[in-house]
Design an enzyme around this catalytic site. Structure first.
Site, PDB file in Angstrom:
ATOM      1  CB  ALA A 169      43.568  34.880  42.832  1.00  0.00           C
ATOM      2  CG  ASP A 170      48.893  34.254  43.331  1.00  0.00           C
ATOM      3  OD1 ASP A 170      49.300  34.173  42.165  1.00  0.00           O
ATOM      4  OD2 ASP A 170      48.882  35.314  43.969  1.00  0.00           O
ATOM      5  CB  SER A 171      46.220  29.154  46.766  1.00  0.00           C
ATOM      6  OG  SER A 171      47.152  29.830  47.577  1.00  0.00           O
TER       7      SER A 171
END
Length: 385
Positions: A169-171
């Site tokens: 999700a962050d990437s």
């Protein structure tokens, strides 16, 4: 000269999503300045994987922040805040991932800055957006994977919800943020107007599922019937999946079961002549394929399937991948030298521009390492420290 050479990016964010976006901009040539709180800085300086550290900071911090500069400022101190405002006046891009409303409270929100600095591209990352009942909920990667349906979709039918083995999700949010920033910079080149870019981790993961969610939205909300074995996609028919072999595993992608039956010389597989059954009977078909593949080594099957141009591949671990000639040809790793003289090995940008790939030789900065030089470069000395 890389495309963003000469642009100044202020990175107020921490952890992964925002800093990874700033890292990609640095790889494209931008000068990226991390604005960090004194004493502690970006919280990921202390966040380690397997307790790996490089000097005072974590190896993870170096991974996400190579090539950047560090400028220390206490945003609650009026003189430091004014100095930061003077720095913003000379910047092209600002990235922040505070909880919604925090930047507004300290006078650095988009509405406060856009009138004074209309050319500024202001980029924000949140967990769930700035509105609604989830706005103040902690936007952490595992929580996003769990709430978005991604973990529930993953794994075989009888397994519990299974998250990805990395911070997807962050990437992905970082990549989406770069997409929006570059679009605003392109428009600014034509209109001289910046703009605001907003992305949430939740919306990034929902966007990642666009194929399956579109299917679900248009087929009467039918719950995906995941395979009992060898699941790799909830809506794709056999033979799609990863199978064990005599000595390892093999991945088999989309293809005709009829063609596979001929390659394997399997009368049992050959009974499934109707493509509609490749989905409705996929567990039975996959069981037959699995029994066949267990009889020989992976190399035998990849050689046989490749000869018939049937899509397949070995399943590598990292050691095998890095030793392969195909990986070496990508030339995607680099050695970065630390001030101590020590070197760390890490990945380079995945992009090539005019045949060249960016290789930032500078390590991540020590906390506040560049405060003095940035103060001089941007003529901030007139502001009391």
């Amino acid at each position: 000269m890389f495309p963003l050479s000469g642009l100044v990016v202020l990175d107020f964010s921490q952890f992964l999503a925002g800093p990874s976006a700033a890292l990609r901009l640095a790889d494209l040539g931008a000068r990226v300045i991390k604005v960090e709180r004194p004493l502690t800085g970006d919280a990921s300086r202390q966040l380690t994987l397997r307790n790996q550290r490089v000097g005072e900071d974590s190896l993870l911090f170096h991974t996400i922040n190579r090539g950047k500069e560090s400028f220390c400022a206490n945003l609650k101190d009026p003189s430091d805040l004014q100095r930061v405002k003077n720095l913003i006046a000379q910047a092209d891009v600002l990235i922040e991932n505070f909880r919604p409303g925090v930047m507004d409270k300290i006078g650095l929100g988009y509405e406060a800055l856009r009138i004074q600095h209309p050319r500024l591209v202001y980029a924000s990352v949140t967990g769930y957006g700035s509105q609604g009942p989830w706005a103040d909920k902690a936007g952490q990667d595992l929580l996003i994977q769990s709430m978005s349906g991604l973990a529930w979709l993953n794994g075989d039918r009888h397994q519990p919800p299974t998250p990805f083995g990395l911070s997807v999700a962050d990437s992905l949010a970082g990549a989406h943020l770069v997409e929006g920033i570059l679009a605003c910079l392109l428009r600014r080149g034509k209109t001289q107007q910046g703009g605001r870019v907003e992305i949430s981790l939740m919306e990034s993961v929902l966007s990642m599922q666009f194929e399956v969610l579109t299917t679900w939205l248009n087929d009467g909300h039918q719950v995906p019937n995941r395979c009992a074995k060898n699941n790799a996609h909830a809506w794709l028919a056999a033979p799609y999946g990863i199978y064990p072999t005599e000595d390892g595993h093999i991945a088999i992608a989309m293809g005709s079961v009829t063609a596979l039956a001929a390659i394997f010389q399997s009368d049992e597989l050959a009974r499934y002549t109707d493509p509609a059954t490749w989905f409705s009977c996929r567990d039975s078909i996959k069981n037959l394929i699995a029994d066949i593949l267990l009889t020989r080594p992976t190399e035998h099957w990849t050689r046989l399937l490749d000869a018939h141009e049937f899509w397949c591949s070995e399943v590598y671990d990292w050691k095998t991948l890095f030793a392969s000639e195909g990986f070496k040809a990508l030339d995607i790793t680099q050695r970065v030298r630390l001030p101590s003289g020590q070197h760390i090995r890490m990945l380079r940008s995945p992009l090539r521009i005019n045949g060249q790939r960016s290789a930032i030789a500078k390590s991540a900065p020590r906390l506040g390492e560049d405060t003095a030089s940035i103060t001089a470069d941007f003529n901030l000395a007139g502001v009391d420290l």
